[in-house]
Write an enzyme that holds these catalytic residues in place. Structure first.
Site, short mmCIF file in Angstrom:
data_model
loop_
_atom_site.label_atom_id
_atom_site.label_comp_id
_atom_site.label_asym_id
_atom_site.label_seq_id
_atom_site.Cartn_x
_atom_site.Cartn_y
_atom_site.Cartn_z
NE ARG A 162 32.34 66.49 38.44
CZ ARG A 162 31.66 66.74 37.32
NH1 ARG A 162 31.07 67.91 37.14
NH2 ARG A 162 31.57 65.84 36.38
NE ARG B 273 27.11 63.21 37.36
CZ ARG B 273 27.79 64.06 36.62
NH1 ARG B 273 29.09 64.10 36.72
NH2 ARG B 273 27.18 64.86 35.78
N GLY C 86 26.37 71.15 31.21
CA GLY C 86 26.51 72.57 31.40
C GLY C 86 27.24 72.99 32.64
CD GLU D 280 23.59 68.41 34.52
OE1 GLU D 280 24.35 67.48 34.79
OE2 GLU D 280 23.93 69.39 33.86
CG HIS E 165 28.37 60.20 33.88
ND1 HIS E 165 27.17 59.72 33.42
CD2 HIS E 165 28.22 61.55 33.93
CE1 HIS E 165 26.35 60.73 33.19
NE2 HIS E 165 26.96 61.86 33.51
CG HIS F 24 32.32 61.65 34.23
ND1 HIS F 24 32.34 61.92 32.87
CD2 HIS F 24 31.69 62.71 34.81
CE1 HIS F 24 31.75 63.09 32.65
NE2 HIS F 24 31.36 63.58 33.81
C1 LIG Z 1 32.24 63.78 28.13
C2 LIG Z 1 32.33 64.72 29.30
C3 LIG Z 1 31.24 65.50 29.66
C4 LIG Z 1 31.32 66.39 30.74
N1 LIG Z 1 30.25 67.19 31.02
C5 LIG Z 1 30.38 68.13 32.01
C6 LIG Z 1 29.36 69.09 32.25
O1 LIG Z 1 28.33 69.10 31.57
N2 LIG Z 1 29.54 70.00 33.24
C7 LIG Z 1 30.67 70.03 34.01
O2 LIG Z 1 30.78 70.88 34.90
N3 LIG Z 1 31.66 69.14 33.78
C8 LIG Z 1 31.56 68.22 32.80
N4 LIG Z 1 32.59 67.34 32.57
C9 LIG Z 1 33.84 67.49 33.34
C10 LIG Z 1 34.57 68.73 32.83
O3 LIG Z 1 34.43 68.79 31.43
C11 LIG Z 1 36.04 68.68 33.17
O4 LIG Z 1 36.22 68.35 34.52
C12 LIG Z 1 36.66 70.06 32.94
O5 LIG Z 1 36.40 70.47 31.63
C13 LIG Z 1 38.15 70.02 33.19
O6 LIG Z 1 38.70 71.22 32.75
P1 LIG Z 1 40.25 71.50 32.93
O7 LIG Z 1 40.50 72.84 32.34
O8 LIG Z 1 40.63 71.25 34.34
O9 LIG Z 1 40.97 70.36 32.06
P2 LIG Z 1 40.78 69.96 30.54
O10 LIG Z 1 39.64 70.64 29.91
O11 LIG Z 1 40.79 68.48 30.46
O12 LIG Z 1 42.11 70.50 29.86
C14 LIG Z 1 43.36 69.88 30.11
C15 LIG Z 1 44.42 70.56 29.26
O13 LIG Z 1 45.71 70.19 29.75
C16 LIG Z 1 46.56 69.90 28.65
N5 LIG Z 1 47.62 68.98 29.14
C17 LIG Z 1 47.48 67.88 29.92
N6 LIG Z 1 48.69 67.33 30.18
C18 LIG Z 1 49.60 68.10 29.54
C19 LIG Z 1 51.01 68.03 29.42
N7 LIG Z 1 51.75 67.07 30.02
N8 LIG Z 1 51.65 68.97 28.68
C20 LIG Z 1 50.94 69.96 28.07
N9 LIG Z 1 49.59 70.07 28.16
C21 LIG Z 1 48.94 69.16 28.89
C22 LIG Z 1 45.64 69.29 27.64
O14 LIG Z 1 46.22 69.35 26.35
C23 LIG Z 1 44.40 70.18 27.80
O15 LIG Z 1 44.55 71.35 27.05
C24 LIG Z 1 32.52 66.45 31.49
C25 LIG Z 1 33.61 65.67 31.15
C26 LIG Z 1 33.53 64.81 30.05
C27 LIG Z 1 34.72 63.99 29.69
#
Ligand SMILES: Cc1cc2nc3c(=O)[nH]c(=O)nc-3n(C[C@H](O)[C@H](O)[C@H](O)COP(=O)(O)OP(=O)(O)OC[C@H]3O[C@@H](n4cnc5c(N)ncnc54)[C@H](O)[C@@H]3O)c2cc1C
Length: 554
Positions: A380, A284, A50, A123, A239, A345
């Site tokens: 983190r 973590r 979350g 958490e 993680h 992670h």
């Molecule tokens: C399994 C899992 C569980 C998690 N649980 C949690 C949680 O409970 N709470 C929490 O705070 N965090 C959690 N995290 C971490 C968190 O989800 C991520 O750090 C966060 O969602 C990142 O968001 P963002 O918008 O920065 O990137 P992302 O959500 O990864 O989005 C990246 C975007 O960039 C686009 N992109 C990348 N490169 C290119 C390119 N060259 N050209 C065009 N588009 C591109 C992709 O298509 C995507 O749309 C978790 C992560 C994972 C993997």
């Protein structure tokens, strides 16, 4: 080919960070959003536990601040953390207005909740129940769903899905847009007054990871090639609990330990109290290293997560996604010991930004996992990353909407060591060759193995130097490679991974101490002189500009 009139803002990324920027910008601004896969496919979508926010009656931003700083192992940027925790409640209310449905308490039901009925989870390293969740353990999917729905309702936002951004366009050192490949392999350029990197993380560089396949560090590579400074890349969070089953890895949220699950070794011992007074809810990095240490002592490749003492029905209801996942692998969440291992992670470092999200390149911003605001320090705090993408996304949009000064850029501070990293390859080591998808797959696999072997939970100079040489040699093999049009994004992605791996290794070599997620076998102590000290990496050209900048700001 140039497509259309210039946009006001180009956003690369459709996770929580990119979508927060897009939706917060006023409707009169012309905005374009790129995602390299289908819309909705991102790390955000898989977030389980979350989003942390101090909304409980016994909680406050000051307590959230303390917990974040404590987890960050002496490296958090306090000003950036203060902004994060203080602006969180308002940003979350905005998210709820956009349509995100967090879980709510039923009248008369048990559980911790905010005064207005939002359920709160607990958490590791949080001193309070403060984690909002949705669908039990499907928080990210709900956020992505609601934000995508809001986005599609906005006619002022152009969406390019399955479009790979391969380069940033520069004029006089300033970012003026992007070059991209569409799903048919056609290359085109788009100009924008401001460009926002929201590309997400880098977990895909390691063999074992919780991240989906798209987390290939493209944003860090794009920024680096445009001359932006990067920092803290030595800090990759592993993680502690990723389910290992049938050669697949799936995250098991920390919220499971928050509800009382234990970690056990093969002898059945609950070992965490031996490592920390916080036991399973220690930060973590502490839990991940304890698991590694038990694995090494027992010469096994996993340990166990145990929920058998917790009420079965409640656990299945609280964690429906994880419960279903376990079932797919023949395991019952509440009855079986779950085999787990630590896995790559979350990338704490990334493109250096200030608290307005500006990088060191004018008109280029970064937000979310790709950026380094300094809020996470060396480790983190759980559930702070969705929050960071949201709060800092809102801040960038508000700055851009206020009529920004397109020449402003992040200042480098004198608490950092500036390092010029020359990534140029020797010309005679680069073969010209046609390569196919299979070769690219093999190269990526080799890279992921070497990162896992030498650049994961325990590192030393010898292993890092070998890994650096190998990563560089792999990059040289592909630097002048030719591929079919449709494989071009895969080639660029692979080169991005190789380049960023080299930068991670260079950063890990530079930090000769152990701190947070960065554990050096050959420097096991924490060096007090390096508290709050960053290593900032610049390409040779960018370094020349930065020297002038530092002279002004130091
Ligand atoms: C399994 C899992 C569980 C998690 N649980 C949690 C949680 O409970 N709470 C929490 O705070 N965090 C959690 N995290 C971490 C968190 O989800 C991520 O750090 C966060 O969602 C990142 O968001 P963002 O918008 O920065 O990137 P992302 O959500 O990864 O989005 C990246 C975007 O960039 C686009 N992109 C990348 N490169 C290119 C390119 N060259 N050209 C065009 N588009 C591109 C992709 O298509 C995507 O749309 C978790 C992560 C994972 C993997």
């Amino acid at each position: 080919m140039v497509r259309s009139q210039p946009f006001d803002v180009a956003i690369i990324g459709g996770g929580i960070a990119g979508l927060s920027v897009a939706l917060r910008l006023p409707e009169h601004m012309r905005v374009v959003v790129f995602t390299k896969g289908q819309f909705g496919e991102s790390n955000t979508r898989y977030a389980q536990g979350g989003l942390a926010v101090a909304l409980g009656a016994d909680d406050s931003p000051a307590l959230h601040f303390q917990d974040t700083i404590a987890a960050g192992a002496g490296l958090c940027d306090e000003a950036a953390v203060r902004i994060l925790v203080e602006q969180a409640p308002e940003a979350v209310r905005w998210l709820i207005q956009l349509g995100v449905q967090f879980d709510r308490a039923n009248p008369g039901s048990e559980g911790h909740a905010t005064p207005d009925g939002l359920l709160l989870g607990r958490e590791g390293a949080h001193s309070r129940w403060r984690v909002l969740h949705a669908g039990g353990d499907a928080t990210g999917a709900e956020i992505e769903r609601a934000l995508m729905a809001a986005l599609r309702a906005r006619s002022s936002i152009t969406l390019y899905e399955k479009t790979f951004v391969e380069r940033l366009l520069l004029r006089d050192g300033r970012c003026i847009g992007v070059e991209a490949l569409d799903c048919e392999g056609q290359r085109f350029t788009l100009q924008a007054r401001a460009t926002v990197l929201a590309n997400g993380g880098a977990g895909g560089l390691w063999l074992h990871t919780s991240n989906p396949a798209g987390a290939t560090a493209d944003g860090t590579a794009l920024a680096w090639q445009a001359g932006a400074a990067v920092t803290d890349l030595e800090f990759m969070q592993f993680h502690p609990t990723v389910l290992v089953a049938h050669n697949e890895t799936h995250l098991i949220s920390e919220a499971v330990r928050g509800e009382g699950a234990y970690l056990r070794n093969h002898a059945g011992e609950r070992f965490m109290p031996r490592y920390s007074a916080q036991a399973e809810l220690a930060p973590r990095d502490v839990v991940a290293r304890a698991i590694l240490s038990e694995m090494q002592a027992e010469q096994t490749d996993h340990q166990y997560l145990d929920l058998r003492h917790l009420p079965a029905e409640k656990m299945h209801a609280r964690f429906p996604t994880i419960s279903a996942l376990c079932r797919q692998h023949g395991l019952d969440l509440a009855k079986d010991l779950l085999p787990i291992e630590p896995a790559a992670h979350y990338c704490m470092g990334g493109v250096l930004v200030d608290t307005a999200g500006r990088t060191t390149v004018p008109a280029l911003y970064a937000v979310g996992e790709v950026a380094c605001t300094g809020v996470h320090g060396a480790n983190r705090l759980a559930s702070n990353s969705l929050l960071e993408g949201l709060v800092y996304g809102v801040r960038i949009a508000d700055e851009l909407a206020a009529g920004w000064n397109g020449t402003a850029r992040a200042a480098l501070t004198h608490t950092a060591t500036l390092i010029t990293y020359d990534d140029a390859l020797e010309a005679d080591s680069i073969p010209f060759a046609c390569v196919d998808e299979q070769t690219l797959r093999c190269t990526r696999q080799e890279l992921r193995q070497l990162m896992w072997r030498s650049v994961s939970l325990s590192r030393d100079q010898e292993g890092l130097l070998t890994a650096q040489q190998q990563a560089r040699a792999l990059r040289a093999q592909l630097a002048h490679a030719h591929v079919e049009d449709e494989a071009q994004p895969r080639l660029v992605e692979t080169l991005n991974m190789l380049l960023v791996a080299e930068l991670v290794i260079a950063a890990a070599l530079e930090r000769r101490e152990s701190r947070g997620s960065h554990w050096r076998q050959d420097y096991q102590g924490t060096n007090v002189d390096l508290a709050g000290h960053r290593f900032v990496f610049l390409s040779p050209h960018a370094a020349r500009c930065a020297q002038k900048e530092v002279a002004v700001h130091a």
